[in-house]
Design a protein around this motif. Structure first.
Motif, PDB file in Angstrom:
ATOM      1  N   SER A  49     -63.776 -24.712 -30.409  1.00  0.00           N
ATOM      2  CA  SER A  49     -64.846 -25.254 -29.217  1.00  0.00           C
ATOM      3  C   SER A  49     -65.449 -23.992 -28.763  1.00  0.00           C
ATOM      4  N   ALA A  50     -66.717 -24.147 -28.194  1.00  0.00           N
ATOM      5  CA  ALA A  50     -67.410 -23.126 -27.634  1.00  0.00           C
ATOM      6  C   ALA A  50     -68.407 -23.803 -26.637  1.00  0.00           C
ATOM      7  N   ILE A  51     -68.730 -22.832 -25.400  1.00  0.00           N
ATOM      8  CA  ILE A  51     -69.825 -23.375 -24.665  1.00  0.00           C
ATOM      9  C   ILE A  51     -70.975 -22.343 -25.020  1.00  0.00           C
ATOM     10  N   PHE A  52     -72.150 -22.735 -24.949  1.00  0.00           N
ATOM     11  CA  PHE A  52     -73.287 -21.761 -25.362  1.00  0.00           C
ATOM     12  C   PHE A  52     -74.356 -22.357 -24.344  1.00  0.00           C
ATOM     13  N   SER A  53     -74.940 -21.237 -23.520  1.00  0.00           N
ATOM     14  CA  SER A  53     -76.067 -21.637 -22.430  1.00  0.00           C
ATOM     15  C   SER A  53     -77.297 -20.730 -22.733  1.00  0.00           C
TER      16      SER A  53
ATOM     17  N   SER B 157     -70.406 -11.112 -32.155  1.00  0.00           N
ATOM     18  CA  SER B 157     -69.388 -10.183 -31.206  1.00  0.00           C
ATOM     19  C   SER B 157     -68.303 -11.142 -30.317  1.00  0.00           C
ATOM     20  N   ASN B 158     -68.795 -12.436 -30.017  1.00  0.00           N
ATOM     21  CA  ASN B 158     -68.057 -13.355 -29.272  1.00  0.00           C
ATOM     22  C   ASN B 158     -66.889 -13.811 -30.004  1.00  0.00           C
ATOM     23  N   ILE B 159     -67.249 -14.188 -31.356  1.00  0.00           N
ATOM     24  CA  ILE B 159     -66.344 -14.678 -32.199  1.00  0.00           C
ATOM     25  C   ILE B 159     -65.213 -13.352 -32.627  1.00  0.00           C
ATOM     26  N   LEU B 160     -65.753 -12.275 -33.006  1.00  0.00           N
ATOM     27  CA  LEU B 160     -64.891 -11.081 -33.318  1.00  0.00           C
ATOM     28  C   LEU B 160     -63.848 -10.698 -32.019  1.00  0.00           C
ATOM     29  N   LYS B 161     -64.712 -10.823 -30.845  1.00  0.00           N
ATOM     30  CA  LYS B 161     -63.558 -10.527 -29.486  1.00  0.00           C
ATOM     31  C   LYS B 161     -62.533 -11.559 -29.852  1.00  0.00           C
ATOM     32  N   HIS B 162     -62.956 -12.700 -29.720  1.00  0.00           N
ATOM     33  CA  HIS B 162     -61.834 -13.895 -29.761  1.00  0.00           C
ATOM     34  C   HIS B 162     -60.845 -13.748 -30.989  1.00  0.00           C
ATOM     35  N   LEU B 163     -61.478 -13.546 -31.977  1.00  0.00           N
ATOM     36  CA  LEU B 163     -60.465 -13.287 -33.351  1.00  0.00           C
ATOM     37  C   LEU B 163     -59.373 -12.421 -32.920  1.00  0.00           C
ATOM     38  N   SER B 164     -59.767 -11.070 -32.399  1.00  0.00           N
ATOM     39  CA  SER B 164     -58.819 -10.036 -32.164  1.00  0.00           C
ATOM     40  C   SER B 164     -58.042 -10.256 -30.938  1.00  0.00           C
ATOM     41  N   SER B 165     -58.214 -11.050 -30.124  1.00  0.00           N
ATOM     42  CA  SER B 165     -57.401 -11.375 -29.068  1.00  0.00           C
ATOM     43  C   SER B 165     -56.408 -12.238 -29.129  1.00  0.00           C
ATOM     44  N   ASP B 166     -55.243 -12.214 -28.528  1.00  0.00           N
ATOM     45  CA  ASP B 166     -53.957 -12.783 -28.630  1.00  0.00           C
ATOM     46  C   ASP B 166     -54.126 -14.306 -28.412  1.00  0.00           C
ATOM     47  N   ASN B 167     -55.103 -14.856 -27.991  1.00  0.00           N
ATOM     48  CA  ASN B 167     -55.362 -16.270 -27.672  1.00  0.00           C
ATOM     49  C   ASN B 167     -55.731 -16.887 -29.028  1.00  0.00           C
ATOM     50  N   PHE B 168     -55.843 -16.247 -30.063  1.00  0.00           N
ATOM     51  CA  PHE B 168     -56.133 -16.685 -31.279  1.00  0.00           C
ATOM     52  C   PHE B 168     -55.040 -17.187 -32.213  1.00  0.00           C
TER      53      PHE B 168
ATOM     54  N   ASN C 173     -74.936 -17.289 -22.487  1.00  0.00           N
ATOM     55  CA  ASN C 173     -73.666 -17.312 -21.980  1.00  0.00           C
ATOM     56  C   ASN C 173     -72.785 -17.929 -22.939  1.00  0.00           C
ATOM     57  N   ILE C 174     -71.716 -17.199 -23.472  1.00  0.00           N
ATOM     58  CA  ILE C 174     -71.000 -17.863 -24.515  1.00  0.00           C
ATOM     59  C   ILE C 174     -69.695 -17.605 -24.236  1.00  0.00           C
ATOM     60  N   LYS C 175     -68.765 -18.910 -24.352  1.00  0.00           N
ATOM     61  CA  LYS C 175     -67.294 -18.941 -23.927  1.00  0.00           C
ATOM     62  C   LYS C 175     -66.636 -19.642 -25.183  1.00  0.00           C
TER      63      LYS C 175
ATOM     64  N   ALA D  85     -79.251 -25.295 -28.072  1.00  0.00           N
ATOM     65  CA  ALA D  85     -78.032 -24.842 -27.483  1.00  0.00           C
ATOM     66  C   ALA D  85     -76.747 -25.490 -28.075  1.00  0.00           C
ATOM     67  N   SER D  86     -77.040 -26.810 -28.523  1.00  0.00           N
ATOM     68  CA  SER D  86     -75.982 -27.538 -29.152  1.00  0.00           C
ATOM     69  C   SER D  86     -75.712 -26.828 -30.543  1.00  0.00           C
ATOM     70  N   ILE D  87     -76.665 -26.655 -31.272  1.00  0.00           N
ATOM     71  CA  ILE D  87     -76.562 -26.086 -32.632  1.00  0.00           C
ATOM     72  C   ILE D  87     -75.528 -24.787 -32.679  1.00  0.00           C
ATOM     73  N   ASN D  88     -76.192 -23.895 -31.541  1.00  0.00           N
ATOM     74  CA  ASN D  88     -75.280 -22.707 -31.459  1.00  0.00           C
ATOM     75  C   ASN D  88     -74.031 -22.896 -31.032  1.00  0.00           C
ATOM     76  N   ALA D  89     -73.647 -23.821 -30.243  1.00  0.00           N
ATOM     77  CA  ALA D  89     -72.295 -24.207 -29.714  1.00  0.00           C
ATOM     78  C   ALA D  89     -71.751 -24.510 -30.959  1.00  0.00           C
ATOM     79  N   ALA D  90     -72.296 -25.603 -31.432  1.00  0.00           N
ATOM     80  CA  ALA D  90     -71.351 -26.114 -32.783  1.00  0.00           C
ATOM     81  C   ALA D  90     -71.232 -25.240 -33.656  1.00  0.00           C
ATOM     82  N   SER D  91     -72.055 -24.410 -33.930  1.00  0.00           N
ATOM     83  CA  SER D  91     -72.027 -23.435 -34.981  1.00  0.00           C
ATOM     84  C   SER D  91     -70.877 -22.544 -34.770  1.00  0.00           C
ATOM     85  N   LEU D  92     -70.798 -21.996 -33.596  1.00  0.00           N
ATOM     86  CA  LEU D  92     -69.612 -21.139 -33.081  1.00  0.00           C
ATOM     87  C   LEU D  92     -68.150 -21.956 -32.872  1.00  0.00           C
TER      88      LEU D  92
END
Ligand code: ADP
Length: 251
Positions: free
Chosen positions: A29-33, A238-249, A17-19, A124-131
């Motif tokens: 910031s990101a949450i990775f589970s 795909s989570n980053i790309l979704k985020h970059l293309s959304s208005d909240n970036f 799960n990625i937020k 999980a920390s490395i993935n969250a930090a990387s994001l």
């Protein structure tokens, strides 16, 4: 047929799960589970630093912390030896992918909080930090992707949970309900191998090993890690790309 404790196949990751950008005050910031293991990473900076002005590249600081309520038994709130060590382990796993020479004289802070722990918190920390670093716009050549592989009993598996990390066939023999799992895993205990990978270069930036394993099995396990890292990277990307293309970036 008996499968893993939680019903997974040997090469099946826990549910990911990625937020993205969950902390307003952080630059990224990101949450990775991985299943019940949940890591939150927040990045502050790059900011000018008197300390690193003389250096030719930015200075990366990482702090890993497990929250008091993240484990079934209350965890002491003060950072222990394990947390200090893991902060360094995570920093070293991330650094090879970062182009810190492009932001010289600055400092980048990465804070990681474990919200819930069920093994695999460093990966999980490395993935969250990387994001979070990517979302903060820190120059990097690729995402760093981390996961654990390992040997449980005689079986090579991916992404061990806590019950698997604690596997011991001798103990299980006395447990009527769980002894059937020996049929799947085999005899012995668990060997946990957390790794971090720069997928585009097929380069490992972290390999730790807790237990025993033969050369051939280690090779198989690392190949499995390379394969699964691509799966995780695709989800992260795909989570980053979704985020970059959304208005909240906002930049
Ligand atoms: P990782 O979380 O990266 O697998 P460890 O192998 O040190 O790192 O820890 C394995 C698991 O053991 C953790 O994910 C957590 O579930 C549990 N654990 C670690 N430290 C503590 C602690 N102080 N109190 C309770 N559980 C802990």
């Amino acid at each position: 047929m008996v499968k893993r404790f939680d019903g997974r196949e040997y090469n099946e990751l826990r549910k990911i799960n990625i937020k993205s950008n969950v902390v307003d005050n952080a630059r990224g910031s990101a949450i990775f589970s991985f299943g019940d293991t949940v890591a939150l990473a927040a990045v502050y900076g790059p900011k000018p630093s008197k300390m690193s002005l003389d250096y030719e590249k930015a200075f990366l600081r990482v702090r890993y912390n497990m929250l008091t309520f993240s484990t079934p038994e209350r965890k002491k709130p003060t950072p222990g030896r394990r947390e200090i060590e893991l902060s360094e382990v995570i920093k070293r796993a991330l650094e090879p992918a970062l182009l810190l020479e492009e932001i010289p004289g600055s400092i980048v802070d990465v804070y990681v909080e474990i919200l819930n722990a069920d093994a695999g918190t460093r990966t999980a920390s490395i993935n969250a930090a990387s994001l979070a670093l990517s979302l903060a716009g820190i120059p990097m050549k690729d995402l760093v992707v981390a996961l654990a592989v390992g040997k449980i009993g005689e079986k090579i598996v991916v992404d061990l949970n806590k019950e698997e990390e604690d596997y011991d066939s001798e103990k299980l023999k006395k447990d009527h309900e769980k002894s059937k799992y020996i049929e799947y895993y085999g005899e012995g205990r668990a060997t946990d191998i957390p790794v971090a990978i720069i997928p585009s270069e097929k380069k490992f930036t972290l390999i730790q090993l807790d237990g025993e394993i033969s050369n051939k099995e280690l090779n198989d396990a690392l190949n499995l890690a390379l394969e699964k890292a691509l799966e995780i990277k695709n989800l992260m990307k795909s989570n980053i790309l979704k985020h970059l293309s959304s208005d909240n970036f906002i930049y």
